[in-house]
Design an enzyme around this catalytic site. Structure first.
Site, PDB file in Angstrom:
ATOM      1  N   ARG A  77     -49.760 -12.329  36.845  1.00 53.99           N
ATOM      2  CA  ARG A  77     -49.630 -10.728  38.711  1.00 53.99           C
ATOM      3  C   ARG A  77     -49.633  -9.406  37.709  1.00 53.99           C
ATOM      4  O   ARG A  77     -49.189  -9.131  36.536  1.00 53.99           O
ATOM      5  CB  ARG A  77     -48.038 -12.051  38.807  1.00 53.99           C
ATOM      6  CG  ARG A  77     -47.310 -10.189  40.162  1.00 53.99           C
ATOM      7  CD  ARG A  77     -45.833 -10.647  40.361  1.00 53.99           C
ATOM      8  NE  ARG A  77     -45.834  -9.399  41.305  1.00 53.99           N
ATOM      9  CZ  ARG A  77     -45.027  -8.517  41.109  1.00 53.99           C
ATOM     10  NH1 ARG A  77     -44.088  -8.695  40.426  1.00 53.99           N
ATOM     11  NH2 ARG A  77     -45.066  -7.471  42.086  1.00 53.99           N
ATOM     12  N   HIS A 121     -47.489  -0.837  44.457  1.00 50.68           N
ATOM     13  CA  HIS A 121     -46.695  -1.746  43.165  1.00 50.68           C
ATOM     14  C   HIS A 121     -46.363  -0.090  42.544  1.00 50.68           C
ATOM     15  O   HIS A 121     -45.979   0.504  41.447  1.00 50.68           O
ATOM     16  CB  HIS A 121     -46.946  -2.090  41.816  1.00 50.68           C
ATOM     17  CG  HIS A 121     -45.904  -2.835  40.726  1.00 50.68           C
ATOM     18  ND1 HIS A 121     -45.123  -3.800  40.986  1.00 50.68           N
ATOM     19  CD2 HIS A 121     -44.805  -2.005  41.157  1.00 50.68           C
ATOM     20  CE1 HIS A 121     -44.180  -3.905  40.230  1.00 50.68           C
ATOM     21  NE2 HIS A 121     -43.886  -2.642  39.945  1.00 50.68           N
ATOM     22  N   GLU A 166     -40.975  -4.599  45.907  1.00 58.40           N
ATOM     23  CA  GLU A 166     -39.995  -4.193  46.539  1.00 58.40           C
ATOM     24  C   GLU A 166     -40.388  -2.833  47.234  1.00 58.40           C
ATOM     25  O   GLU A 166     -39.759  -1.721  46.559  1.00 58.40           O
ATOM     26  CB  GLU A 166     -39.859  -3.996  44.980  1.00 58.40           C
ATOM     27  CG  GLU A 166     -39.019  -4.542  44.403  1.00 58.40           C
ATOM     28  CD  GLU A 166     -38.538  -4.915  43.338  1.00 58.40           C
ATOM     29  OE1 GLU A 166     -37.913  -3.579  42.476  1.00 58.40           O
ATOM     30  OE2 GLU A 166     -37.848  -5.230  42.497  1.00 58.40           O
ATOM     31  N   ASN A 294     -37.902 -11.099  43.847  1.00 54.10           N
ATOM     32  CA  ASN A 294     -36.793 -10.646  41.783  1.00 54.10           C
ATOM     33  C   ASN A 294     -36.442 -10.368  41.893  1.00 54.10           C
ATOM     34  O   ASN A 294     -35.175 -10.168  42.441  1.00 54.10           O
ATOM     35  CB  ASN A 294     -38.028  -8.921  41.985  1.00 54.10           C
ATOM     36  CG  ASN A 294     -39.783  -9.029  41.926  1.00 54.10           C
ATOM     37  OD1 ASN A 294     -40.597 -10.239  41.854  1.00 54.10           O
ATOM     38  ND2 ASN A 294     -40.161  -7.767  42.653  1.00 54.10           N
ATOM     39  N   TYR A 296     -33.036  -9.749  39.457  1.00 55.99           N
ATOM     40  CA  TYR A 296     -32.662  -9.808  37.843  1.00 55.99           C
ATOM     41  C   TYR A 296     -31.142  -9.499  37.521  1.00 55.99           C
ATOM     42  O   TYR A 296     -30.122  -9.922  36.553  1.00 55.99           O
ATOM     43  CB  TYR A 296     -32.203  -7.748  37.072  1.00 55.99           C
ATOM     44  CG  TYR A 296     -34.205  -7.732  36.956  1.00 55.99           C
ATOM     45  CD1 TYR A 296     -34.877  -7.643  38.713  1.00 55.99           C
ATOM     46  CD2 TYR A 296     -34.380  -7.818  35.682  1.00 55.99           C
ATOM     47  CE1 TYR A 296     -36.375  -7.416  38.307  1.00 55.99           C
ATOM     48  CE2 TYR A 296     -36.326  -7.882  35.714  1.00 55.99           C
ATOM     49  CZ  TYR A 296     -36.569  -7.719  37.712  1.00 55.99           C
ATOM     50  OH  TYR A 296     -37.970  -7.497  36.634  1.00 55.99           O
ATOM     51  N   GLU A 352     -40.702 -11.563  40.047  1.00 62.68           N
ATOM     52  CA  GLU A 352     -40.036 -10.894  38.177  1.00 62.68           C
ATOM     53  C   GLU A 352     -38.576 -11.139  38.405  1.00 62.68           C
ATOM     54  O   GLU A 352     -37.974 -11.608  39.060  1.00 62.68           O
ATOM     55  CB  GLU A 352     -40.056  -9.706  38.588  1.00 62.68           C
ATOM     56  CG  GLU A 352     -41.469  -8.803  38.528  1.00 62.68           C
ATOM     57  CD  GLU A 352     -40.790  -6.712  39.240  1.00 62.68           C
ATOM     58  OE1 GLU A 352     -40.135  -6.645  38.600  1.00 62.68           O
ATOM     59  OE2 GLU A 352     -42.064  -6.930  39.445  1.00 62.68           O
ATOM     60  N   TRP A 398     -40.621 -10.825  34.211  1.00 58.75           N
ATOM     61  CA  TRP A 398     -40.860  -9.357  33.785  1.00 58.75           C
ATOM     62  C   TRP A 398     -40.474  -9.418  32.587  1.00 58.75           C
ATOM     63  O   TRP A 398     -38.559  -9.204  32.495  1.00 58.75           O
ATOM     64  CB  TRP A 398     -40.669  -8.869  34.769  1.00 58.75           C
ATOM     65  CG  TRP A 398     -40.377  -7.497  34.784  1.00 58.75           C
ATOM     66  CD1 TRP A 398     -39.994  -6.206  33.791  1.00 58.75           C
ATOM     67  CD2 TRP A 398     -41.814  -6.438  35.231  1.00 58.75           C
ATOM     68  NE1 TRP A 398     -40.622  -5.458  33.924  1.00 58.75           N
ATOM     69  CE2 TRP A 398     -41.591  -5.148  34.843  1.00 58.75           C
ATOM     70  CE3 TRP A 398     -42.622  -6.749  35.911  1.00 58.75           C
ATOM     71  CZ2 TRP A 398     -42.847  -4.465  35.436  1.00 58.75           C
ATOM     72  CZ3 TRP A 398     -43.645  -6.269  36.422  1.00 58.75           C
ATOM     73  CH2 TRP A 398     -43.831  -5.145  36.053  1.00 58.75           C
ATOM     74  N   TRP A 406     -40.091   3.053  34.800  1.00 60.19           N
ATOM     75  CA  TRP A 406     -39.995   4.022  35.642  1.00 60.19           C
ATOM     76  C   TRP A 406     -39.263   5.550  35.162  1.00 60.19           C
ATOM     77  O   TRP A 406     -39.715   6.436  34.383  1.00 60.19           O
ATOM     78  CB  TRP A 406     -39.172   3.816  37.063  1.00 60.19           C
ATOM     79  CG  TRP A 406     -40.682   2.560  36.795  1.00 60.19           C
ATOM     80  CD1 TRP A 406     -39.931   1.076  37.593  1.00 60.19           C
ATOM     81  CD2 TRP A 406     -41.890   2.375  37.313  1.00 60.19           C
ATOM     82  NE1 TRP A 406     -41.204   0.577  38.240  1.00 60.19           N
ATOM     83  CE2 TRP A 406     -41.972   0.971  38.266  1.00 60.19           C
ATOM     84  CE3 TRP A 406     -43.229   3.556  38.050  1.00 60.19           C
ATOM     85  CZ2 TRP A 406     -43.278   0.882  38.834  1.00 60.19           C
ATOM     86  CZ3 TRP A 406     -44.265   3.127  38.051  1.00 60.19           C
ATOM     87  CH2 TRP A 406     -44.097   1.647  38.704  1.00 60.19           C
TER      88      TRP A 406
HETATM   89  N1  LIG Z   1     -35.671  -2.263  36.426  1.00 64.72           N
HETATM   90  N2  LIG Z   1     -36.626  -2.359  36.201  1.00 64.72           N
HETATM   91  C1  LIG Z   1     -37.595  -3.749  35.438  1.00 64.72           C
HETATM   92  C2  LIG Z   1     -38.591  -3.994  36.863  1.00 64.72           C
HETATM   93  C3  LIG Z   1     -39.297  -2.447  37.185  1.00 64.72           C
HETATM   94  O1  LIG Z   1     -39.983  -2.304  35.746  1.00 64.72           O
HETATM   95  C4  LIG Z   1     -40.731  -3.243  38.122  1.00 64.72           C
HETATM   96  O2  LIG Z   1     -41.588  -2.416  38.099  1.00 64.72           O
HETATM   97  C5  LIG Z   1     -40.471  -3.690  39.342  1.00 64.72           C
HETATM   98  O3  LIG Z   1     -41.298  -4.371  40.650  1.00 64.72           O
HETATM   99  C6  LIG Z   1     -38.302  -4.160  39.511  1.00 64.72           C
HETATM  100  O4  LIG Z   1     -37.242  -3.275  39.101  1.00 64.72           O
HETATM  101  C7  LIG Z   1     -37.393  -3.978  38.274  1.00 64.72           C
END
Ligand SMILES: N#[N+]C[C@@H]1[C@@H](O)[C@H](O)[C@@H](O)[C@@H]2O[C@H]12
Length: 446
Positions: A77, A121, A166, A294, A296, A352, A398, A406
Protein backbone atom coordinates in the site's frame (compact mmCIF):
# COMPACT_ATOMS: atom_id res chain seq x y z
CA UNK A 1 -0.93 -23.77 21.41
CA UNK A 2 -2.91 -24.20 18.19
CA UNK A 3 -2.34 -23.10 14.61
CA UNK A 4 -4.95 -20.71 13.22
CA UNK A 5 -5.04 -20.25 9.46
CA UNK A 6 -6.10 -17.06 7.69
CA UNK A 7 -8.36 -17.25 4.62
CA UNK A 8 -6.83 -18.38 1.36
CA UNK A 9 -5.57 -15.37 -0.67
CA UNK A 10 -5.49 -13.17 2.45
CA UNK A 11 -3.53 -10.11 1.31
CA UNK A 12 -0.60 -9.68 3.70
CA UNK A 13 1.30 -6.47 3.00
CA UNK A 14 2.98 -3.36 4.25
CA UNK A 15 2.04 0.32 3.93
CA UNK A 16 3.82 3.60 3.36
CA UNK A 17 3.00 7.15 2.22
CA UNK A 18 4.67 9.34 -0.40
CA UNK A 19 5.83 12.27 1.72
CA UNK A 20 7.00 9.96 4.51
CA UNK A 21 9.40 7.82 2.47
CA UNK A 22 10.09 9.22 -1.01
CA UNK A 23 12.34 12.24 -0.45
CA UNK A 24 13.19 14.34 -3.54
CA UNK A 25 9.92 16.27 -3.08
CA UNK A 26 10.66 18.76 -5.87
CA UNK A 27 12.56 16.45 -8.24
CA UNK A 28 11.79 16.16 -11.95
CA UNK A 29 9.26 18.97 -12.06
CA UNK A 30 7.21 18.08 -8.99
CA UNK A 31 5.35 20.92 -7.32
CA UNK A 32 5.58 21.84 -3.65
CA UNK A 33 3.13 20.28 -1.20
CA UNK A 34 1.64 21.65 2.01
CA UNK A 35 3.90 19.24 3.92
CA UNK A 36 7.01 20.51 2.12
CA UNK A 37 5.93 24.03 3.09
CA UNK A 38 4.94 23.00 6.66
CA UNK A 39 8.13 21.02 7.39
CA UNK A 40 10.28 23.89 6.11
CA UNK A 41 8.55 26.30 8.48
CA UNK A 42 10.72 26.48 11.62
CA UNK A 43 9.14 25.10 14.79
CA UNK A 44 6.66 22.75 13.14
CA UNK A 45 8.68 19.52 13.12
CA UNK A 46 10.78 17.99 15.91
CA UNK A 47 14.51 18.54 15.38
CA UNK A 48 13.71 20.65 12.30
CA UNK A 49 13.32 17.45 10.23
CA UNK A 50 11.84 17.61 6.73
CA UNK A 51 10.85 15.11 4.04
CA UNK A 52 13.62 16.33 1.73
CA UNK A 53 15.44 12.96 1.88
CA UNK A 54 13.26 10.72 4.11
CA UNK A 55 14.01 7.10 3.10
CA UNK A 56 15.11 8.18 -0.37
CA UNK A 57 12.50 5.84 -1.85
CA UNK A 58 12.04 7.99 -4.95
CA UNK A 59 15.52 6.86 -5.98
CA UNK A 60 15.73 3.51 -4.13
CA UNK A 61 12.32 2.06 -4.97
CA UNK A 62 13.78 -0.94 -6.81
CA UNK A 63 15.90 -1.83 -3.75
CA UNK A 64 12.84 -1.50 -1.52
CA UNK A 65 10.69 -3.66 -3.78
CA UNK A 66 13.44 -6.28 -3.70
CA UNK A 67 13.20 -6.18 0.12
CA UNK A 68 9.41 -6.64 -0.11
CA UNK A 69 9.94 -9.65 -2.36
CA UNK A 70 12.60 -11.05 0.00
CA UNK A 71 10.09 -10.82 2.87
CA UNK A 72 7.39 -12.43 0.72
CA UNK A 73 4.93 -9.52 0.93
CA UNK A 74 1.78 -10.15 -1.13
CA UNK A 75 0.70 -6.51 -1.29
CA UNK A 76 2.09 -3.00 -0.99
CA UNK A 77 0.00 0.00 0.00
CA UNK A 78 1.51 3.29 -1.11
CA UNK A 79 0.28 6.78 -1.91
CA UNK A 80 0.63 8.96 -4.98
CA UNK A 81 2.09 12.43 -4.41
CA UNK A 82 -0.52 14.62 -6.09
CA UNK A 83 2.08 17.41 -6.69
CA UNK A 84 4.32 15.04 -8.66
CA UNK A 85 1.46 14.52 -11.12
CA UNK A 86 -0.05 18.03 -11.10
CA UNK A 87 2.68 20.44 -9.89
CA UNK A 88 0.05 23.18 -9.56
CA UNK A 89 -2.69 20.83 -8.37
CA UNK A 90 -4.57 20.99 -11.67
CA UNK A 91 -3.92 21.76 -15.31
CA UNK A 92 -0.39 20.92 -16.44
CA UNK A 93 0.70 17.29 -16.03
CA UNK A 94 4.27 16.49 -14.97
CA UNK A 95 5.27 13.58 -17.22
CA UNK A 96 8.37 12.63 -15.19
CA UNK A 97 6.31 12.45 -12.00
CA UNK A 98 3.83 10.13 -13.68
CA UNK A 99 6.74 8.06 -15.03
CA UNK A 100 7.93 7.36 -11.47
CA UNK A 101 4.63 5.76 -10.48
CA UNK A 102 4.41 3.90 -13.79
CA UNK A 103 7.81 2.35 -13.08
CA UNK A 104 6.93 1.69 -9.43
CA UNK A 105 3.76 -0.22 -10.39
CA UNK A 106 5.55 -2.19 -13.10
CA UNK A 107 8.34 -3.16 -10.68
CA UNK A 108 5.79 -4.30 -8.09
CA UNK A 109 3.93 -6.43 -10.63
CA UNK A 110 7.20 -7.89 -11.85
CA UNK A 111 7.93 -8.89 -8.22
CA UNK A 112 4.47 -10.50 -7.89
CA UNK A 113 3.30 -7.87 -5.39
CA UNK A 114 -0.24 -6.46 -5.57
CA UNK A 115 -0.29 -2.63 -5.66
CA UNK A 116 -2.80 -0.93 -3.36
CA UNK A 117 -2.92 2.81 -4.10
CA UNK A 118 -3.95 5.65 -1.81
CA UNK A 119 -4.71 8.74 -3.89
CA UNK A 120 -4.31 11.22 -1.04
CA UNK A 121 -2.08 10.77 2.01
CA UNK A 122 -1.86 14.44 3.07
CA UNK A 123 0.59 16.02 0.59
CA UNK A 124 -1.81 18.49 -1.04
CA UNK A 125 -0.31 20.67 -3.81
CA UNK A 126 0.64 23.93 -2.09
CA UNK A 127 -0.91 25.99 -4.88
CA UNK A 128 -4.31 24.49 -4.08
CA UNK A 129 -3.86 25.45 -0.43
CA UNK A 130 -3.31 29.02 -1.67
CA UNK A 131 -6.84 28.72 -3.14
CA UNK A 132 -8.24 27.50 0.21
CA UNK A 133 -7.28 23.86 -0.07
CA UNK A 134 -9.82 21.38 1.35
CA UNK A 135 -11.88 24.32 2.66
CA UNK A 136 -12.65 25.37 -0.93
CA UNK A 137 -15.72 23.58 -2.35
CA UNK A 138 -14.00 23.42 -5.74
CA UNK A 139 -11.52 20.85 -4.35
CA UNK A 140 -14.08 18.13 -4.99
CA UNK A 141 -13.62 18.72 -8.73
CA UNK A 142 -9.85 19.18 -8.46
CA UNK A 143 -9.49 15.89 -6.57
CA UNK A 144 -11.87 13.98 -8.86
CA UNK A 145 -9.95 15.20 -11.94
CA UNK A 146 -6.65 14.09 -10.39
CA UNK A 147 -8.18 10.74 -9.40
CA UNK A 148 -9.64 10.19 -12.85
CA UNK A 149 -6.27 10.86 -14.48
CA UNK A 150 -4.65 8.25 -12.19
CA UNK A 151 -7.41 5.74 -12.97
CA UNK A 152 -6.79 6.28 -16.70
CA UNK A 153 -3.01 5.94 -16.35
CA UNK A 154 -2.71 3.05 -13.87
CA UNK A 155 -6.12 1.38 -13.96
CA UNK A 156 -4.88 -1.17 -16.52
CA UNK A 157 -2.51 -2.58 -13.85
CA UNK A 158 -3.92 -1.50 -10.45
CA UNK A 159 -7.23 -2.86 -9.15
CA UNK A 160 -7.21 -1.60 -5.54
CA UNK A 161 -7.72 2.09 -4.82
CA UNK A 162 -8.37 4.14 -1.69
CA UNK A 163 -9.37 7.77 -2.14
CA UNK A 164 -8.34 9.39 1.15
CA UNK A 165 -6.13 8.42 4.06
CA UNK A 166 -7.47 9.38 7.49
CA UNK A 167 -9.65 12.36 6.50
CA UNK A 168 -10.32 12.95 10.23
CA UNK A 169 -6.62 13.68 10.80
CA UNK A 170 -6.53 15.93 7.71
CA UNK A 171 -9.53 17.88 9.02
CA UNK A 172 -8.86 18.14 12.75
CA UNK A 173 -5.11 17.71 13.27
CA UNK A 174 -4.41 19.91 10.24
CA UNK A 175 -7.19 22.50 10.59
CA UNK A 176 -8.20 22.56 14.31
CA UNK A 177 -5.20 21.44 16.37
CA UNK A 178 -2.67 23.01 13.96
CA UNK A 179 -0.14 20.18 14.47
CA UNK A 180 -0.20 19.00 10.84
CA UNK A 181 -0.15 20.86 7.53
CA UNK A 182 -1.56 23.39 6.75
CA UNK A 183 -1.32 24.27 10.50
CA UNK A 184 -4.73 25.93 10.93
CA UNK A 185 -6.68 26.26 14.19
CA UNK A 186 -10.28 26.90 13.17
CA UNK A 187 -13.12 24.47 14.01
CA UNK A 188 -15.40 25.79 11.26
CA UNK A 189 -12.68 25.15 8.67
CA UNK A 190 -12.12 21.69 10.16
CA UNK A 191 -15.77 20.72 9.60
CA UNK A 192 -15.80 22.31 6.16
CA UNK A 193 -12.71 20.24 5.32
CA UNK A 194 -14.47 17.12 6.67
CA UNK A 195 -17.44 17.82 4.43
CA UNK A 196 -15.44 18.67 1.31
CA UNK A 197 -13.31 15.55 1.67
CA UNK A 198 -16.51 13.51 1.65
CA UNK A 199 -17.72 15.36 -1.45
CA UNK A 200 -14.34 14.82 -3.14
CA UNK A 201 -14.26 11.15 -2.14
CA UNK A 202 -17.69 10.39 -3.61
CA UNK A 203 -17.02 12.39 -6.78
CA UNK A 204 -13.84 10.31 -7.25
CA UNK A 205 -15.79 7.08 -6.66
CA UNK A 206 -18.18 8.07 -9.48
CA UNK A 207 -15.18 8.78 -11.73
CA UNK A 208 -13.83 5.34 -10.79
CA UNK A 209 -17.08 3.69 -11.86
CA UNK A 210 -16.90 5.58 -15.15
CA UNK A 211 -13.32 4.40 -15.67
CA UNK A 212 -14.66 0.84 -15.59
CA UNK A 213 -11.45 -0.73 -14.26
CA UNK A 214 -11.53 -4.51 -14.62
CA UNK A 215 -11.94 -6.12 -11.15
CA UNK A 216 -11.46 -2.64 -9.72
CA UNK A 217 -12.29 -1.87 -6.10
CA UNK A 218 -12.40 1.54 -4.44
CA UNK A 219 -12.74 2.50 -0.81
CA UNK A 220 -11.64 4.94 1.84
CA UNK A 221 -9.10 4.59 4.68
CA UNK A 222 -10.19 5.76 8.12
CA UNK A 223 -8.39 6.31 11.43
CA UNK A 224 -9.78 4.65 14.55
CA UNK A 225 -9.14 4.53 18.31
CA UNK A 226 -11.12 2.08 20.41
CA UNK A 227 -13.14 4.16 22.90
CA UNK A 228 -14.62 2.27 25.87
CA UNK A 229 -16.68 3.91 28.64
CA UNK A 230 -14.59 4.39 31.81
CA UNK A 231 -17.47 2.99 33.90
CA UNK A 232 -20.90 1.45 33.30
CA UNK A 233 -22.57 4.78 34.04
CA UNK A 234 -24.91 6.09 31.34
CA UNK A 235 -22.92 9.35 31.24
CA UNK A 236 -19.67 7.54 30.43
CA UNK A 237 -21.40 5.29 27.89
CA UNK A 238 -22.83 8.31 26.06
CA UNK A 239 -19.46 10.08 26.16
CA UNK A 240 -17.74 7.00 24.69
CA UNK A 241 -20.37 6.71 21.95
CA UNK A 242 -19.94 10.38 21.00
CA UNK A 243 -16.17 9.95 20.92
CA UNK A 244 -16.55 6.87 18.71
CA UNK A 245 -18.93 8.51 16.26
CA UNK A 246 -16.82 11.67 15.99
CA UNK A 247 -13.31 10.17 16.07
CA UNK A 248 -13.79 6.93 14.19
CA UNK A 249 -15.25 5.45 11.00
CA UNK A 250 -18.89 6.58 11.63
CA UNK A 251 -18.11 10.26 10.97
CA UNK A 252 -17.37 9.34 7.34
CA UNK A 253 -19.24 6.08 6.81
CA UNK A 254 -22.58 7.40 8.07
CA UNK A 255 -22.65 10.00 5.23
CA UNK A 256 -21.30 7.49 2.68
CA UNK A 257 -23.68 4.66 3.61
CA UNK A 258 -26.72 6.51 5.00
CA UNK A 259 -26.47 10.04 3.58
CA UNK A 260 -26.18 11.94 6.88
CA UNK A 261 -23.78 12.58 9.73
CA UNK A 262 -24.08 10.43 12.89
CA UNK A 263 -26.82 11.56 15.27
CA UNK A 264 -24.45 12.31 18.15
CA UNK A 265 -22.26 14.44 15.88
CA UNK A 266 -25.25 16.47 14.75
CA UNK A 267 -26.51 16.76 18.35
CA UNK A 268 -23.21 18.02 19.76
CA UNK A 269 -21.54 19.59 16.75
CA UNK A 270 -24.29 20.75 14.40
CA UNK A 271 -23.34 24.39 14.82
CA UNK A 272 -19.97 23.61 13.19
CA UNK A 273 -21.34 21.66 10.21
CA UNK A 274 -21.26 23.74 7.01
CA UNK A 275 -24.42 25.79 6.39
CA UNK A 276 -26.84 23.81 4.15
CA UNK A 277 -24.56 20.74 4.41
CA UNK A 278 -27.61 18.51 4.01
CA UNK A 279 -27.96 19.63 0.37
CA UNK A 280 -24.76 17.68 -0.41
CA UNK A 281 -25.60 14.49 1.42
CA UNK A 282 -27.32 12.74 -1.47
CA UNK A 283 -24.20 13.38 -3.61
CA UNK A 284 -21.96 12.03 -0.81
CA UNK A 285 -24.03 8.84 -0.40
CA UNK A 286 -22.15 6.59 -2.84
CA UNK A 287 -21.51 2.85 -2.62
CA UNK A 288 -17.91 1.75 -1.99
CA UNK A 289 -16.26 -1.66 -2.37
CA UNK A 290 -14.26 -1.78 0.86
CA UNK A 291 -13.45 0.09 4.03
CA UNK A 292 -9.82 0.56 5.08
CA UNK A 293 -9.27 0.50 8.83
CA UNK A 294 -6.23 2.09 10.50
CA UNK A 295 -5.91 1.04 14.14
CA UNK A 296 -3.16 1.61 16.71
CA UNK A 297 -4.59 1.96 20.20
CA UNK A 298 -7.56 2.40 22.52
CA UNK A 299 -8.55 4.44 25.55
CA UNK A 300 -11.29 4.90 28.13
CA UNK A 301 -13.71 7.83 27.91
CA UNK A 302 -15.07 9.48 31.04
CA UNK A 303 -17.96 11.95 31.15
CA UNK A 304 -16.61 15.49 31.46
CA UNK A 305 -19.08 18.38 31.23
CA UNK A 306 -16.20 20.78 30.57
CA UNK A 307 -15.06 18.95 27.41
CA UNK A 308 -16.54 20.04 24.03
CA UNK A 309 -17.90 16.53 23.39
CA UNK A 310 -18.75 15.87 27.04
CA UNK A 311 -15.98 13.37 27.57
CA UNK A 312 -12.26 13.08 28.23
CA UNK A 313 -9.74 10.35 27.48
CA UNK A 314 -8.51 8.23 30.40
CA UNK A 315 -5.62 5.75 30.31
CA UNK A 316 -5.92 2.14 31.48
CA UNK A 317 -2.34 1.94 32.71
CA UNK A 318 -1.36 -0.54 29.96
CA UNK A 319 2.11 -0.84 28.39
CA UNK A 320 2.70 1.91 25.81
CA UNK A 321 4.50 2.30 22.50
CA UNK A 322 7.04 5.05 21.83
CA UNK A 323 4.12 7.25 20.74
CA UNK A 324 2.69 7.02 24.27
CA UNK A 325 -0.26 4.99 22.95
CA UNK A 326 -1.53 2.16 25.13
CA UNK A 327 -1.28 -1.31 23.58
CA UNK A 328 -4.87 -2.58 23.43
CA UNK A 329 -5.34 -5.43 20.95
CA UNK A 330 -8.90 -6.04 22.15
CA UNK A 331 -9.78 -2.65 20.72
CA UNK A 332 -8.66 -3.86 17.29
CA UNK A 333 -11.32 -6.59 17.45
CA UNK A 334 -13.94 -4.14 18.72
CA UNK A 335 -13.32 -1.70 15.85
CA UNK A 336 -13.36 -4.43 13.19
CA UNK A 337 -16.45 -6.16 14.61
CA UNK A 338 -18.23 -2.88 15.24
CA UNK A 339 -17.59 -1.78 11.66
CA UNK A 340 -19.07 -4.99 10.26
CA UNK A 341 -22.08 -4.81 12.58
CA UNK A 342 -22.79 -1.10 12.02
CA UNK A 343 -22.21 -0.75 8.27
CA UNK A 344 -21.78 -4.29 6.90
CA UNK A 345 -19.12 -3.34 4.31
CA UNK A 346 -18.63 -5.70 1.38
CA UNK A 347 -14.96 -6.00 2.27
CA UNK A 348 -12.58 -4.72 4.96
CA UNK A 349 -8.83 -4.19 4.82
CA UNK A 350 -6.59 -3.28 7.72
CA UNK A 351 -4.74 -0.53 5.89
CA UNK A 352 -2.54 0.34 8.86
CA UNK A 353 -1.62 -1.31 12.16
CA UNK A 354 1.75 -1.26 13.90
CA UNK A 355 3.83 0.40 16.57
CA UNK A 356 6.82 2.61 17.21
CA UNK A 357 9.47 1.28 19.54
CA UNK A 358 13.02 2.37 20.45
CA UNK A 359 14.73 0.19 17.84
CA UNK A 360 18.52 -0.20 18.06
CA UNK A 361 21.01 -1.85 15.71
CA UNK A 362 23.09 -4.53 17.47
CA UNK A 363 25.74 -6.27 15.38
CA UNK A 364 23.85 -5.45 12.22
CA UNK A 365 20.51 -6.70 13.48
CA UNK A 366 17.42 -5.16 15.11
CA UNK A 367 15.83 -7.36 17.77
CA UNK A 368 12.45 -5.60 17.99
CA UNK A 369 10.68 -8.18 20.14
CA UNK A 370 8.14 -5.64 21.42
CA UNK A 371 6.94 -5.08 17.86
CA UNK A 372 6.62 -8.82 17.26
CA UNK A 373 4.58 -9.12 20.45
CA UNK A 374 2.38 -6.16 19.41
CA UNK A 375 1.76 -7.60 15.95
CA UNK A 376 1.13 -11.14 17.21
CA UNK A 377 -1.53 -9.96 19.64
CA UNK A 378 -3.23 -7.87 16.93
CA UNK A 379 -3.12 -10.74 14.43
CA UNK A 380 -4.87 -12.92 17.02
CA UNK A 381 -7.63 -10.31 17.27
CA UNK A 382 -7.84 -10.02 13.47
CA UNK A 383 -8.27 -13.78 13.22
CA UNK A 384 -10.98 -13.73 15.89
CA UNK A 385 -12.75 -10.97 13.95
CA UNK A 386 -12.70 -13.07 10.78
CA UNK A 387 -14.07 -16.06 12.70
CA UNK A 388 -16.87 -13.78 13.98
CA UNK A 389 -17.92 -12.71 10.49
CA UNK A 390 -15.78 -9.68 9.65
CA UNK A 391 -15.10 -9.68 5.90
CA UNK A 392 -11.41 -8.93 6.43
CA UNK A 393 -9.50 -9.53 3.19
CA UNK A 394 -6.05 -8.22 3.97
CA UNK A 395 -3.67 -6.56 6.39
CA UNK A 396 -0.98 -3.92 5.80
CA UNK A 397 1.52 -3.39 8.58
CA UNK A 398 2.53 0.19 9.27
CA UNK A 399 5.15 0.50 8.07
CA UNK A 400 7.43 -1.13 5.53
CA UNK A 401 10.25 1.30 6.35
CA UNK A 402 11.15 3.61 9.20
CA UNK A 403 10.05 6.98 7.88
CA UNK A 404 9.17 10.66 8.44
CA UNK A 405 6.60 10.50 11.24
CA UNK A 406 5.01 13.89 10.52
CA UNK A 407 5.44 16.35 13.43
CA UNK A 408 7.73 13.83 15.18
CA UNK A 409 10.13 13.84 12.26
CA UNK A 410 12.46 10.80 12.25
CA UNK A 411 12.30 10.30 16.02
CA UNK A 412 9.70 7.50 15.82
CA UNK A 413 10.44 4.22 14.07
CA UNK A 414 7.42 2.19 12.84
CA UNK A 415 9.15 0.08 10.19
CA UNK A 416 9.62 -3.65 9.94
CA UNK A 417 12.72 -2.55 8.04
CA UNK A 418 15.21 -0.29 9.81
CA UNK A 419 16.51 2.74 7.91
CA UNK A 420 19.87 4.26 8.83
CA UNK A 421 19.17 7.85 7.76
CA UNK A 422 22.88 8.68 7.58
CA UNK A 423 23.70 5.94 5.10
CA UNK A 424 20.21 4.94 3.85
CA UNK A 425 21.20 1.35 4.63
CA UNK A 426 18.20 -0.92 5.16
CA UNK A 427 18.12 -3.72 7.77
CA UNK A 428 15.18 -6.15 7.94
CA UNK A 429 14.25 -6.14 11.64
CA UNK A 430 13.41 -9.35 13.51
CA UNK A 431 9.75 -8.33 13.12
CA UNK A 432 10.18 -8.29 9.33
CA UNK A 433 11.68 -11.78 9.42
CA UNK A 434 8.90 -12.99 11.75
CA UNK A 435 6.24 -11.42 9.51
CA UNK A 436 7.72 -13.23 6.51
CA UNK A 437 7.01 -16.55 8.22
CA UNK A 438 3.43 -15.55 9.06
CA UNK A 439 2.88 -14.66 5.39
CA UNK A 440 4.55 -17.84 4.14
CA UNK A 441 2.44 -20.06 6.42
CA UNK A 442 -0.65 -17.81 6.28
CA UNK A 443 -1.14 -18.86 9.86
CA UNK A 444 -0.41 -17.97 13.46
CA UNK A 445 0.33 -20.27 16.41
CA UNK A 446 -1.50 -19.14 19.56
N1 LIG B 1 1.24 8.27 14.02
N2 LIG B 1 1.40 7.49 13.34
C1 LIG B 1 1.65 6.41 12.51
C2 LIG B 1 0.78 6.47 11.21
C3 LIG B 1 1.23 7.62 10.29
O1 LIG B 1 2.62 7.50 10.01
C4 LIG B 1 0.41 7.47 9.01
O2 LIG B 1 0.85 8.36 7.99
C5 LIG B 1 -1.07 7.79 9.28
O3 LIG B 1 -1.83 7.28 8.18
C6 LIG B 1 -1.57 7.17 10.60
O4 LIG B 1 -1.21 7.83 11.75
C7 LIG B 1 -0.69 6.65 11.57
Amino acid sequence: MSTKYFPKDFLWGAATASYQIEGSPLADGAGSSIWHRFSHTPGNILNGDTGDVAADHYRRYKEDIALMKEMGLKGYRFSIAWPRIYPYGKGKINVKGMDFYDRLVDELLEAGITPFITLYHWDLPATLQDLGGWANRDIACWFADYADYMFQRLGDRVENWSTLNEPWVVAFVGHLFGEHAPGMKDIYSAFLVTHNQLRAHSKAVRAFREANIANGKIGITLSNTSHDPATDSMEDKIAAKVAHEWNNYPLFLHPIYYGDYPDTVKEFLKEYLPKNYYKDMEEIKEEIDFVGINYYSGDLVKFDPDSPLGGKSVKRGLPKTEMGWEIYPEGFYKILKGLQDEYNPKEVYVTENGAAFDDKVENGEVHDHKRIDYLKKHFEMAHKAIEDGVKLKGYFVWSLLDNFEWAFGYSKRFGIVYVDYNTQKRIIKDSGKWYSQIIKNNSLDF
